[in-house]
Design an enzyme around this catalytic site. Structure first.
Site, PDB file in Angstrom:
ATOM      1  N   THR A 128      17.070  29.568  83.576  1.00 56.34           N
ATOM      2  CA  THR A 128      16.117  29.257  85.394  1.00 56.34           C
ATOM      3  C   THR A 128      16.553  30.180  85.754  1.00 56.34           C
ATOM      4  O   THR A 128      17.924  30.407  86.263  1.00 56.34           O
ATOM      5  CB  THR A 128      16.271  27.971  84.821  1.00 56.34           C
ATOM      6  N   GLU A 130      17.393  28.779  88.376  1.00 55.76           N
ATOM      7  CA  GLU A 130      18.083  28.238  89.208  1.00 55.76           C
ATOM      8  C   GLU A 130      19.632  28.356  89.082  1.00 55.76           C
ATOM      9  O   GLU A 130      20.124  27.717  90.209  1.00 55.76           O
ATOM     10  CB  GLU A 130      16.858  26.290  89.165  1.00 55.76           C
TER      11      GLU A 130
HETATM   12  P1  NAD Z   1      10.012  20.331  78.988  1.00 47.75           P
HETATM   13  O1  NAD Z   1      11.020  18.865  80.076  1.00 47.75           O
HETATM   14  O2  NAD Z   1       8.695  20.157  79.227  1.00 47.75           O
HETATM   15  O3  NAD Z   1      10.062  20.233  77.710  1.00 47.75           O
HETATM   16  C1  NAD Z   1      11.589  19.883  76.496  1.00 47.75           C
HETATM   17  C2  NAD Z   1      11.341  19.887  75.288  1.00 47.75           C
HETATM   18  O4  NAD Z   1      12.832  19.454  74.518  1.00 47.75           O
HETATM   19  C3  NAD Z   1      10.806  18.649  75.188  1.00 47.75           C
HETATM   20  O5  NAD Z   1       9.913  19.069  74.011  1.00 47.75           O
HETATM   21  C4  NAD Z   1      11.611  17.376  74.719  1.00 47.75           C
HETATM   22  O6  NAD Z   1      11.601  16.879  73.436  1.00 47.75           O
HETATM   23  C5  NAD Z   1      13.425  18.136  74.264  1.00 47.75           C
HETATM   24  N1  NAD Z   1      14.347  17.670  73.788  1.00 47.75           N
HETATM   25  C6  NAD Z   1      14.814  17.171  74.769  1.00 47.75           C
HETATM   26  N2  NAD Z   1      16.303  17.457  74.943  1.00 47.75           N
HETATM   27  C7  NAD Z   1      16.110  17.336  72.988  1.00 47.75           C
HETATM   28  C8  NAD Z   1      17.614  17.246  72.584  1.00 47.75           C
HETATM   29  N3  NAD Z   1      18.657  16.679  72.837  1.00 47.75           N
HETATM   30  N4  NAD Z   1      17.104  17.904  71.589  1.00 47.75           N
HETATM   31  C9  NAD Z   1      16.431  18.200  70.839  1.00 47.75           C
HETATM   32  N5  NAD Z   1      14.726  18.391  71.964  1.00 47.75           N
HETATM   33  C10 NAD Z   1      14.925  18.201  72.941  1.00 47.75           C
HETATM   34  O7  NAD Z   1      10.645  21.849  79.437  1.00 47.75           O
HETATM   35  P2  NAD Z   1       9.790  23.173  79.619  1.00 47.75           P
HETATM   36  O8  NAD Z   1       9.687  22.681  81.323  1.00 47.75           O
HETATM   37  O9  NAD Z   1       9.083  23.775  78.761  1.00 47.75           O
HETATM   38  O10 NAD Z   1      10.788  23.636  79.592  1.00 47.75           O
HETATM   39  C11 NAD Z   1      11.406  24.584  78.725  1.00 47.75           C
HETATM   40  C12 NAD Z   1      13.237  25.135  79.107  1.00 47.75           C
HETATM   41  O11 NAD Z   1      12.762  26.152  79.902  1.00 47.75           O
HETATM   42  C13 NAD Z   1      14.336  24.783  79.171  1.00 47.75           C
HETATM   43  O12 NAD Z   1      15.604  24.846  78.789  1.00 47.75           O
HETATM   44  C14 NAD Z   1      13.906  24.625  80.975  1.00 47.75           C
HETATM   45  O13 NAD Z   1      15.568  24.794  81.297  1.00 47.75           O
HETATM   46  C15 NAD Z   1      13.889  26.242  80.799  1.00 47.75           C
HETATM   47  N6  NAD Z   1      12.499  27.083  81.600  1.00 47.75           N
HETATM   48  C16 NAD Z   1      11.840  26.361  82.412  1.00 47.75           C
HETATM   49  C17 NAD Z   1      10.948  26.434  83.362  1.00 47.75           C
HETATM   50  C18 NAD Z   1       9.472  25.857  84.350  1.00 47.75           C
HETATM   51  O14 NAD Z   1       9.006  26.018  85.174  1.00 47.75           O
HETATM   52  N7  NAD Z   1       9.600  24.884  83.647  1.00 47.75           N
HETATM   53  C19 NAD Z   1      11.219  27.503  84.539  1.00 47.75           C
HETATM   54  C20 NAD Z   1      12.607  28.490  84.110  1.00 47.75           C
HETATM   55  C21 NAD Z   1      13.009  27.855  82.504  1.00 47.75           C
HETATM   56  O1  TDX Z   2       5.598  16.207  93.871  1.00 45.76           O
HETATM   57  C1  TDX Z   2       6.052  16.649  94.576  1.00 45.76           C
HETATM   58  N1  TDX Z   2       5.809  17.802  95.436  1.00 45.76           N
HETATM   59  C2  TDX Z   2       6.397  18.851  95.955  1.00 45.76           C
HETATM   60  O2  TDX Z   2       6.520  19.072  96.223  1.00 45.76           O
HETATM   61  C3  TDX Z   2       7.048  17.435  92.899  1.00 45.76           C
HETATM   62  C4  TDX Z   2       7.224  16.907  91.556  1.00 45.76           C
HETATM   63  C5  TDX Z   2       7.871  18.721  93.762  1.00 45.76           C
HETATM   64  N2  TDX Z   2       7.168  19.499  94.879  1.00 45.76           N
HETATM   65  C6  TDX Z   2       8.423  20.583  95.119  1.00 45.76           C
HETATM   66  C7  TDX Z   2       9.718  20.546  94.970  1.00 45.76           C
HETATM   67  C8  TDX Z   2       9.455  22.401  94.430  1.00 45.76           C
HETATM   68  O3  TDX Z   2      10.190  23.389  95.601  1.00 45.76           O
HETATM   69  O4  TDX Z   2       8.103  21.168  94.610  1.00 45.76           O
HETATM   70  C9  TDX Z   2       8.432  22.890  93.712  1.00 45.76           C
HETATM   71  C10 TDX Z   2       8.891  22.649  92.511  1.00 45.76           C
HETATM   72  O5  TDX Z   2       8.926  21.834  91.803  1.00 45.76           O
HETATM   73  P1  TDX Z   2       9.259  21.064  90.715  1.00 45.76           P
HETATM   74  O6  TDX Z   2       8.228  20.642  89.641  1.00 45.76           O
HETATM   75  O7  TDX Z   2       9.618  19.856  90.067  1.00 45.76           O
HETATM   76  O8  TDX Z   2       9.987  22.339  89.707  1.00 45.76           O
HETATM   77  P2  TDX Z   2      11.282  22.752  90.751  1.00 45.76           P
HETATM   78  O9  TDX Z   2      12.377  21.890  90.507  1.00 45.76           O
HETATM   79  O10 TDX Z   2      11.230  24.381  91.041  1.00 45.76           O
HETATM   80  O11 TDX Z   2      11.645  23.328  88.720  1.00 45.76           O
HETATM   81  C11 TDX Z   2      10.857  23.846  87.737  1.00 45.76           C
HETATM   82  O12 TDX Z   2      10.602  25.524  87.953  1.00 45.76           O
HETATM   83  C12 TDX Z   2      12.443  25.418  87.174  1.00 45.76           C
HETATM   84  C13 TDX Z   2      11.838  23.368  86.292  1.00 45.76           C
HETATM   85  O13 TDX Z   2      10.965  21.936  86.513  1.00 45.76           O
HETATM   86  C14 TDX Z   2      12.599  23.788  86.200  1.00 45.76           C
HETATM   87  O14 TDX Z   2      12.643  23.216  84.890  1.00 45.76           O
HETATM   88  C15 TDX Z   2      12.913  25.542  86.134  1.00 45.76           C
HETATM   89  O15 TDX Z   2      14.034  25.449  85.659  1.00 45.76           O
END
Ligand code: NAD
Ligand code: TDX
Length: 339
Positions: A128, A130
């Site tokens: 990420t 972050e």
């Molecule tokens: P998510 O929480 O939706 O999914 C995570 C998945 O991992 C789930 O299916 C869960 O069951 C599985 N998991 C958790 N712990 C586990 C374990 N110990 N063994 C096997 N499986 C396990 O997450 P996401 O938002 O899809 O994020 C996926 C990846 O992308 C993460 O590495 C996250 O850091 C990265 N990422 C997410 C975002 C975002 O905006 N969501 C942005 C940048 C990077």
């Molecule tokens: O109810 C809400 N109200 C609100 O204002 C929630 C859930 C979030 N927020 C704000 C917090 C953040 O500034 O919105 C922004 C986005 O929040 P999240 O969806 O929780 O994302 P963020 O914390 O930015 O992290 C996401 O992007 C980077 C993913 O969850 C991470 O897994 C990824 O690494």
């Protein structure tokens, strides 16, 4: 141009989560020659429905924990790559209880690296933006691959730790690894705890959306399909040992995104509640994707955020049976936190 790696049998960890399952479906659609073994523990965030209906000849689900070294020893041989998505992914959860974040994100990554080393398989690590901390709202700069690591939350510090393990295993043991750090994803199958799905499903349930703090915090949005294509490009054409940043020039403040959701869903622009801010809330993320664009020729396709958001809203509108089971418990947890 770098050599092309042509994977035929990959392990995708976390393939039942939001981004991992979008990647699995993208590979099925675009690379029918590649078999996928999904390794997923099915935590609260993992849902087998996310990959249901895909051809059994191409996708196999193994339910298990990435921390389980014995399981990895059995599973990894015969595969040619591990694409590691599995993680505890939600910042607010990491503030309430960091323990599973350290286990899965740090120990789990360590175990996968050891397996990749022992069985000599290509490894791609999903991370990420972050890990770089945050930027000031008015700073002209964006994150670049060689920026110092300055994570702020328990979640981002465990992701940063895992990235550092990958860098060390590549340099010391010579494993064939790459890392990508992506900005905030949006699209179908995202858990209702995250910002966009939470607000959309709140409106669908007749609950007012909740905005943290001042709403000025900026996130750099990318459609999850553009992320999937970038990961494939890095896996197949990326240079071993390199870090690539993935972003689609999608900076928007939270209040802007919320107002777009309200408008697309026929609500007035003030039909939301201000709630308690997230402790340590990062102000702004912004990715400079130049390296990925120049070296691997990747470009985002979903460049119209309003259009992508409208499609995402429509997906939640038509998939209530998918999100409904998690909604009540998620809102209860938020309400206990004053959010
Ligand atoms: P998510 O929480 O939706 O999914 C995570 C998945 O991992 C789930 O299916 C869960 O069951 C599985 N998991 C958790 N712990 C586990 C374990 N110990 N063994 C096997 N499986 C396990 O997450 P996401 O938002 O899809 O994020 C996926 C990846 O992308 C993460 O590495 C996250 O850091 C990265 N990422 C997410 C975002 C975002 O905006 N969501 C942005 C940048 C990077
Ligand atoms: O109810 C809400 N109200 C609100 O204002 C929630 C859930 C979030 N927020 C704000 C917090 C953040 O500034 O919105 C922004 C986005 O929040 P999240 O969806 O929780 O994302 P963020 O914390 O930015 O992290 C996401 O992007 C980077 C993913 O969850 C991470 O897994 C990824 O690494």
């Amino acid at each position: 141009m770098p050599d092309i790696f042509e994977p035929t049998n990959i392990i995708v960890t976390g393939g039942c989560g939001f981004i991992g399952s979008n990647f699995v479906r993208w590979v099925v659609k675009n690379h029918p020659e590649c078999h996928i073994t999904v390794l997923d523990k099915l935590t609260y965030a993992g849902n087998p429905a996310n990959i249901a209906g895909l051809p059994e000849s191409q996708v196999e689900l193994v339910v298990g924990d990435i921390c389980d070294a014995e399981l990895l020893d059995q599973l990894v041989p015969g595969h040619d790559a591990i694409v590691h998505y599995a993680a505890e992914s939600h910042n607010d959860n990491s503030i309430a209880d960091p323990e599973p974040f350290v286990q899965t994100n740090v120990v789990g990554t360590y175990r996968l690296l050891q397996a990749a080393r022992k069985h000599d398989v290509r490894y791609h690590h999903i991370s990420t933006d972050e890990v770089y901390g945050d930027l000031a709202l008015d700073e002209p700069r964006r994150f670049e691959p060689d920026d110092p690591y300055r994570p702020s939350s328990p979640y981002s510090s465990t992701k940063a730790s895992s990235d550092l393990l990958v860098r060390a295993w590549e340099r010391t043991y010579g494993i064939r690894a790459t890392i990508s750090n992506c900005s905030n994803n949006y699209g179908p199958y995202q858990h209702v705890e995250k910002f966009i799905p939470r607000q959309v499903t709140n409106i669908l349930c007749g609950i007012r959306p909740k905005l943290y703090g001042t709403g000025e915090n900026v996130r750099d949005w990318i459609h999850t399909e553009d992320h999937s294509r970038a990961v494939w490009d890095i896996l197949t054409k990326g240079k071993i040992g390199e870090t690539y940043l993935i972003g689609a020039n999608g900076e928007k403040s939270n209040i802007e995104v919320l107002r777009e959701i309200l408008s697309l869903m026929g609500q007035t622009e003030d039909a939301f509640d201000w709630v308690r801010d997230r402790p340590g809330h990062d102000r702004r993320y912004a990715i400079d994707p130049t390296k990925l664009e120049r070296e691997l020729g990747w470009k985002p396709v979903h460049t119209d955020f309003a259009e992508g958001l409208a499609q995402t809203i429509e997906w939640y509108r038509t998939h209530e049976s998918w999100w409904r089971p998690a909604k009540e418990a998620t809102e209860r947890k938020y309400s206990e936190q004053g959010q």
